[in-house]
Scaffold this motif. Sequence first.
Motif, mmCIF file in Angstrom:
data_model
loop_
_atom_site.group_PDB
_atom_site.id
_atom_site.type_symbol
_atom_site.label_atom_id
_atom_site.label_comp_id
_atom_site.label_asym_id
_atom_site.label_seq_id
_atom_site.Cartn_x
_atom_site.Cartn_y
_atom_site.Cartn_z
ATOM 1 N N PRO A 152 0.829 -1.182 0.001
ATOM 2 C CA PRO A 152 0.031 -0.146 0.030
ATOM 3 C C PRO A 152 0.847 1.207 0.140
ATOM 4 C CG PRO A 152 -0.924 -1.632 1.534
ATOM 5 C CD PRO A 152 0.386 -2.158 1.118
ATOM 6 N N TRP A 153 1.837 1.301 0.887
ATOM 7 C CA TRP A 153 2.883 2.441 0.771
ATOM 8 C C TRP A 153 3.385 2.927 -0.618
ATOM 9 C CZ3 TRP A 153 7.915 2.683 -0.447
ATOM 10 C CH2 TRP A 153 8.719 1.887 -0.614
ATOM 11 N N VAL A 154 3.631 1.903 -1.206
ATOM 12 C CA VAL A 154 4.325 2.313 -2.825
ATOM 13 C C VAL A 154 2.845 2.811 -3.726
ATOM 14 C CG1 VAL A 154 5.120 1.147 -4.871
ATOM 15 C CG2 VAL A 154 6.100 0.167 -2.489
ATOM 16 N N ARG A 155 1.756 2.199 -3.627
ATOM 17 C CA ARG A 155 0.710 2.720 -4.192
ATOM 18 C C ARG A 155 0.164 4.367 -3.761
ATOM 19 N NH1 ARG A 155 -1.187 -2.443 -3.113
ATOM 20 N NH2 ARG A 155 -2.405 -1.671 -1.498
ATOM 21 N N VAL A 201 2.933 6.426 -5.472
ATOM 22 C CA VAL A 201 2.555 6.430 -6.787
ATOM 23 C C VAL A 201 1.375 7.793 -7.012
ATOM 24 C CG1 VAL A 201 1.768 5.606 -8.844
ATOM 25 C CG2 VAL A 201 3.183 4.202 -7.648
ATOM 26 N N ALA A 202 0.287 7.495 -6.169
ATOM 27 C CA ALA A 202 -0.643 8.588 -6.152
ATOM 28 C C ALA A 202 -0.208 9.925 -5.693
ATOM 29 C CB ALA A 202 -1.636 8.067 -4.984
ATOM 30 N N GLU A 203 0.765 10.158 -4.776
ATOM 31 C CA GLU A 203 1.375 11.390 -4.487
ATOM 32 C C GLU A 203 2.102 11.907 -5.710
ATOM 33 O OE1 GLU A 203 2.637 14.879 -2.278
ATOM 34 O OE2 GLU A 203 0.922 13.371 -2.092
ATOM 35 N N ARG A 234 2.867 15.761 -10.026
ATOM 36 C CA ARG A 234 3.129 15.700 -11.321
ATOM 37 C C ARG A 234 2.480 14.672 -12.216
ATOM 38 N NH1 ARG A 234 8.638 17.630 -12.518
ATOM 39 N NH2 ARG A 234 8.138 17.037 -14.601
ATOM 40 N N PRO A 235 1.356 15.157 -12.872
ATOM 41 C CA PRO A 235 0.625 14.242 -13.707
ATOM 42 C C PRO A 235 1.365 13.932 -14.772
ATOM 43 C CG PRO A 235 -0.600 16.401 -13.137
ATOM 44 C CD PRO A 235 0.813 16.414 -12.628
ATOM 45 N N ASP A 236 2.403 14.469 -15.131
ATOM 46 C CA ASP A 236 3.209 14.021 -16.334
ATOM 47 C C ASP A 236 4.315 12.770 -15.978
ATOM 48 O OD1 ASP A 236 4.869 15.644 -14.957
ATOM 49 O OD2 ASP A 236 5.857 16.359 -16.673
ATOM 50 N N VAL A 237 4.108 12.410 -14.611
ATOM 51 C CA VAL A 237 5.215 11.602 -14.197
ATOM 52 C C VAL A 237 5.009 10.053 -14.955
ATOM 53 C CG1 VAL A 237 3.827 10.434 -12.411
ATOM 54 C CG2 VAL A 237 6.328 10.444 -12.061
ATOM 55 N N ILE A 238 6.295 9.484 -15.107
ATOM 56 C CA ILE A 238 6.274 8.223 -16.011
ATOM 57 C C ILE A 238 6.662 7.199 -14.996
ATOM 58 C CG2 ILE A 238 7.401 6.744 -17.718
ATOM 59 C CD1 ILE A 238 8.070 9.315 -19.032
ATOM 60 N N VAL A 239 5.527 6.195 -14.785
ATOM 61 C CA VAL A 239 5.874 5.215 -13.685
ATOM 62 C C VAL A 239 6.459 3.848 -14.472
ATOM 63 C CG1 VAL A 239 4.684 3.769 -12.031
ATOM 64 C CG2 VAL A 239 3.945 6.109 -12.335
#
Length: 468
Positions: A416-419, A422-424, A429-434
């Motif tokens: 959950p902490w990784v998710r 990612v959400a943060e 930065r909506p343009d972040v690449i995951v």
Amino acid sequence: MTDLYRLAMAVLQPGFEGTTAPDWLKKALSDGLGGAVLFARNVSPGTAGLVAELRAENPAVVVAIDEEGGVVTRLEAREGSSFPGNRALGVVDDVALTERVGRQIGRLLAETGITLNYAPSVDVNANPANPVIGIRSFGPTPELVARHSVAYVKGVQAAGVAACAKHFPGHGDTVADSHLELPTVHASLDQLRARDLPPFEAAIRAGVRSVMSAHLLIPALDPKGPATLSRTILTGLLREELGFDGMVVTDAIEMKAVAAMYPPGEIAVRALNAGVDAICAGLVTAEGLYEIRDAIVAAVRDGSLREERLAEAAGRVLALSEWHRAQRSEVEADDGAGLEAARRALTITGEARLTTAPLVVEVNTRHNQAIDPDTPTGLAAALGELLPGTTRVGRLPSELGDQPVVLVIHDAARHPWVRETVAEAVRRRPDVIVVETGIPAEPAGAAYIATNGISKVSAKAAAQWLTR
């Protein structure tokens, strides 16, 4: 040195420290030691010379290594594997490609003189919360795992190196790591037969030379103790029912799943009585090795271990060695196999790409203990080769600035902490690449790339796609 002492030595496969053979190991080999296990700590540009050094003391020694490809690599632990791991191969689902990759892994080992590869993992990753199998499995269904297990075994053994199907009778439906505790598989007998056993049956039919036992409690098969120490499981099921007559080797006996129950010598005796042929002791001293030997000899003398059983085990170790020595395989280099598999394994959502050097943020979880801690994901380095000036940090900074951001994560589906990270990142930065290197979760970001594993070629494939 009596024959009984030499028989006891023949069934041991210890690890050791250093990139040259220590004196105690040379003495043990001259005393009849039947095996040795290489880890990343033993690997150097001179590893082939190390293997030759071992074989000079005992030409029949079985030199083993854990070279699955992907995140579990010993020969390439420092730079990352040249081959994607099992999950990536399962995602591609091209058995011919899996066999090519297996053949190239076998070729790498054959060139080093190695006898036995403790691979493939033929576990069905039936439980998404599994902390130790995950991307090491070809996938979540027995049919998929079975066909790729066969292809991998055929590939490795075509190169003249023995393969080892693990972890019998199946480590895929666990939520505990046997390195740390004894996991329990709660499946019914019908579930086990339908889900976990078919890949082992397929590997046995394909001629796999070795099977590794799992340190698991499986009440539907034997409620009294771990599979490694269960005659019901290893002799009744594996030998008599499934018809496997090759070498059975334990998973490492220093793992807490069994080490918390008994001292090493007693584990070895109980495993031999269960039907094991070789005892893997990855962390052992010279004194500890001879203590295990003496415990086996004492068990034979007091009648708690039949000498015929010990002789049978030693004979199976020697038979594997003789099979290896009889191989004359010459495998041609297929240098593109690993990168081709890694490229085809990418699963991508979104169209974002990089034209300038990014900030790579790696928030990877701690890997399980089967994985060398220094094995890199490699993405920052791969991007840096294509976009000089790429920088890397180990956590999400308070200020992200205007530089493109690539967020590298692992097994978000389990954490959950990784998710939340990612959400943060996406919020800021909506343009972040995951880039997800483990089991994918819900896609997020301007682009979401699942490499389906960690390897040098997986990182290269992702970097090439991002800069296409």
